[in-house]
Each structure stands twice: as C-alpha cells, then as structure tokens.
Design a protein around this motif. Structure first.
Motif, PDB file in Angstrom:
ATOM      1  N   ILE A   7       0.874  -1.292  -0.074  1.00  0.00           N
ATOM      2  CA  ILE A   7      -0.017  -0.097  -0.106  1.00  0.00           C
ATOM      3  C   ILE A   7       0.873   1.210  -0.015  1.00  0.00           C
ATOM      4  N   GLY A   8       0.999   1.812  -0.880  1.00  0.00           N
ATOM      5  CA  GLY A   8       2.001   3.129  -1.496  1.00  0.00           C
ATOM      6  C   GLY A   8       2.393   3.046  -2.732  1.00  0.00           C
ATOM      7  N   ILE A  63       2.357  -4.910   3.113  1.00  0.00           N
ATOM      8  CA  ILE A  63       3.495  -3.880   3.504  1.00  0.00           C
ATOM      9  C   ILE A  63       2.858  -2.386   3.324  1.00  0.00           C
ATOM     10  N   VAL A  64       2.824  -1.771   4.481  1.00  0.00           N
ATOM     11  CA  VAL A  64       2.207  -0.306   4.435  1.00  0.00           C
ATOM     12  C   VAL A  64       3.384   0.523   4.253  1.00  0.00           C
ATOM     13  N   ALA A  65       3.779   1.135   2.900  1.00  0.00           N
ATOM     14  CA  ALA A  65       4.774   1.926   2.827  1.00  0.00           C
ATOM     15  C   ALA A  65       4.080   3.484   2.670  1.00  0.00           C
ATOM     16  N   GLY A  70       0.023   9.160   7.845  1.00  0.00           N
ATOM     17  CA  GLY A  70      -1.129   8.528   7.152  1.00  0.00           C
ATOM     18  C   GLY A  70      -1.442   7.168   7.441  1.00  0.00           C
ATOM     19  N   VAL A  71      -0.697   6.379   8.112  1.00  0.00           N
ATOM     20  CA  VAL A  71      -0.745   4.725   8.462  1.00  0.00           C
ATOM     21  C   VAL A  71      -2.000   4.595   8.967  1.00  0.00           C
ATOM     22  N   ILE A  87       0.695  -7.427   8.854  1.00  0.00           N
ATOM     23  CA  ILE A  87       1.119  -6.354   8.514  1.00  0.00           C
ATOM     24  C   ILE A  87       2.352  -5.830   8.742  1.00  0.00           C
ATOM     25  N   VAL A  88       3.015  -5.220   7.842  1.00  0.00           N
ATOM     26  CA  VAL A  88       4.473  -4.912   7.975  1.00  0.00           C
ATOM     27  C   VAL A  88       4.370  -3.359   7.685  1.00  0.00           C
ATOM     28  N   ASP A  89       4.579  -2.390   8.865  1.00  0.00           N
ATOM     29  CA  ASP A  89       4.226  -1.188   8.667  1.00  0.00           C
ATOM     30  C   ASP A  89       5.685  -0.536   8.715  1.00  0.00           C
TER      31      ASP A  89
END
Length: 168
Positions: A7-8, A63-65, A70-71, A87-89
């Motif tokens: 995501i990003g 992966i939250v990039a 904004g996360v 979930i990997v932030d």
C-alpha cells in the motif's frame, strides 16, 4: 515465495516492490492514485499487478509504505479486509523536526512481532532479530540516526548502515 500487497506508491514501495519481484514474490501495488499504482506495477514488471484502492489486499503479507501520519487512517479504512494478514508498517515515527521520535520511550509503533523472515530473505537480505517488542522503540530511533546522517554527515540518502561480523 510470498504473495505481497504494497500500500503506497513512493520510493520505498518501489524499492521493496523491485526486490520482492526479483525474489520471485507475487506483488500487488495499491495507491490512492490508481495511475501511479499502475505505473509502478508496470515498472516493477515480474507480473506485478495493481489493486484497487480501498478493496481487500490480495497479499498474505501487506506492506504499508506510507508516511507515518497516514498509516492509521489507511489501516482504519481497510479495517476487516486486513484480518488474518501479516501487516508490515515501514513508516518512521519521526517528530516534526526529524530529530526525535513522535512518542515516548515506553512505546513503539510496532504492535506485534510477525514472522516475515522468508520474505526478507527472498529480497536478498538477511533478517536480524534484535529481541522482543521493547526493542522496536530503539530500532525506530535508528531511523532518526539515519536521517541525521543523511542531513548532516553523508549529505544524501544513498547509503546504508550495516552489520559486519568479525572473526572470533
């Protein structure tokens, strides 16, 4: 290999996506700007696809990039669609002046320790376990050190910190 959703669409999404596809992982790119997501997926090649913003990510690992602030809104938007996924932030919780963390020493943005070792190895990297959840705060602080080096010592972000094992 793993099934990954990113995501990003920024530099970190591009870097992780490139390593993930090179490692034989299935990659889905999701972004608010559908054309940016499609362009990134096309640039990555390796069968990378574009997911529709706000729909359930296809990957088992998400992966939250995104930038740190904004996360939480994005995770809240996806809600139950993330149930059962790892979930990997990768965000860095920097304060507004980028010289410290945005939270107290007793806390961390990490919520759980998940096993993503095989995925990290597929990127051609070596995962290192530094201990329990309490260590997350100090790892986040290493990001502050990196930004300090980029801004004051090295002068750019084109460097890496590394671990070298010395012979015993």
């Amino acid at each position: 290999m793993s099934n990954i959703s990113i995501i990003g669409t920024g530099d970190m999404a591009r870097t992780i996506g490139a390593r993930a596809t090179a490692g034989g992982n299935t990659v889905e790119i999701m972004g608010r700007d559908q054309s940016k997501a499609a362009d990134l997926a096309k640039a990555l090649g390796g069968g990378a696809t574009t997911g529709e913003w706000g729909t359930a990510p296809a990957g088992d690992i998400v992966i939250v990039a995104l930038l740190h602030d904004g996360v939480v809104p994005v995770i809240a938007r996806y809600g139950d669609a993330l149930a059962g996924k790892v979930i990997v932030d990768i965000s860095n919780p920097f304060n507004s002046t980028f010289d410290g963390l945005a939270h107290r020493e007793e806390t961390s943005i990490a919520q759980a320790k998940a096993s993503v070792e095989a995925f990290i190895e597929s990127l051609g990297m070596r995962p290192l376990d530094v201990g329990g959840l309490k260590m997350a705060h100090w790892l986040e602080g290493a990001g502050v050190v990196t930004v300090g080096l980029a801004n004051h010592g090295v002068g750019n972000l084109n460097f890496a910190l590394s671990i070298t094992e010395l012979p015993v």
